[in-house]
Design a protein around this motif. Structure first.
Motif, PDB file in Angstrom:
ATOM      1  N   ALA A 121       0.557  -1.121   0.203  1.00  0.00           N
ATOM      2  CA  ALA A 121      -0.028  -0.481   0.044  1.00  0.00           C
ATOM      3  C   ALA A 121       0.790   0.946  -0.084  1.00  0.00           C
ATOM      4  N   SER A 122       0.783   1.911  -1.146  1.00  0.00           N
ATOM      5  CA  SER A 122       1.657   3.361  -0.607  1.00  0.00           C
ATOM      6  C   SER A 122       0.832   4.345  -0.901  1.00  0.00           C
ATOM      7  N   GLY A 123       1.218   5.969  -0.649  1.00  0.00           N
ATOM      8  CA  GLY A 123       0.289   7.348  -0.792  1.00  0.00           C
ATOM      9  C   GLY A 123      -0.142   7.167   1.087  1.00  0.00           C
ATOM     10  N   ARG A 124      -0.667   7.801   1.151  1.00  0.00           N
ATOM     11  CA  ARG A 124      -1.610   7.925   2.028  1.00  0.00           C
ATOM     12  C   ARG A 124      -2.554   7.531   2.532  1.00  0.00           C
ATOM     13  N   PRO A 125      -2.504   6.739   4.306  1.00  0.00           N
ATOM     14  CA  PRO A 125      -3.500   6.426   5.029  1.00  0.00           C
ATOM     15  C   PRO A 125      -5.526   6.477   4.066  1.00  0.00           C
ATOM     16  N   MET A 126      -6.043   5.938   4.418  1.00  0.00           N
ATOM     17  CA  MET A 126      -7.563   6.357   4.219  1.00  0.00           C
ATOM     18  C   MET A 126      -8.883   5.758   4.894  1.00  0.00           C
TER      19      MET A 126
END
Length: 138
Positions: A38-43
């Protein structure tokens, strides 16, 4: 193991088997096992019970088998969990998701390698999000 970074919520949808097509602008000749990170920011999302839940980022999520990579077709859109014009992007056909221990890991661009010994498979009845919740409770 070859590794692919995917943003949330798509990383979790791949782990759950809901998303069987990953859409990419580039193709690969590689076939076989891939670690999904999982990349990016938490959702934050609303779960089936109406409760807010956080999907983590920068962690191992699951492994899948990359079966094929071809131009996307109209019948791929449901498995891709998105709308995209057929023929302009590549469909990475995925199968056999297996949840792994969600260890911290910063994703990279393209396919890259992660040492196999860093990957710990969870029992079949266990979801990687269960382990994320356990680590937050400590």
């Amino acid at each position: 193991m070859r590794t692919l970074a995917v943003r949330q919520p798509w990383a979790t949808l791949i782990a759950e088997g809901t998303k069987s097509i990953e859409v990419r602008s580039w193709k690969t000749d590689y076939r076989g096992e891939i670690l999904i990170v999982a990349s990016g920011r938490p959702m934050k999302i609303e779960n089936v019970d109406g409760q807010m839940e956080t999907l983590p980022s920068q962690v191992f999520v699951c492994t899948v088998t990359l079966l094929d990579c071809r131009l996307i077709e109209a019948e791929d859109l449901t498995g891709a969990c998105c709308d995209i014009c057929p023929g302009e992007e590549y469909a990475w056909v995925l199968a056999n998701p297996r949840h792994v221990l969600p260890k911290p890991h910063k994703g990279k661009l393209n396919l890259y390698s992660t040492p196999d010994e860093e990957i710990e498979y969870l029992p079949e009845d266990e979801h990687y999000l269960d382990r994320v919740a356990d680590s937050r409770a400590r």
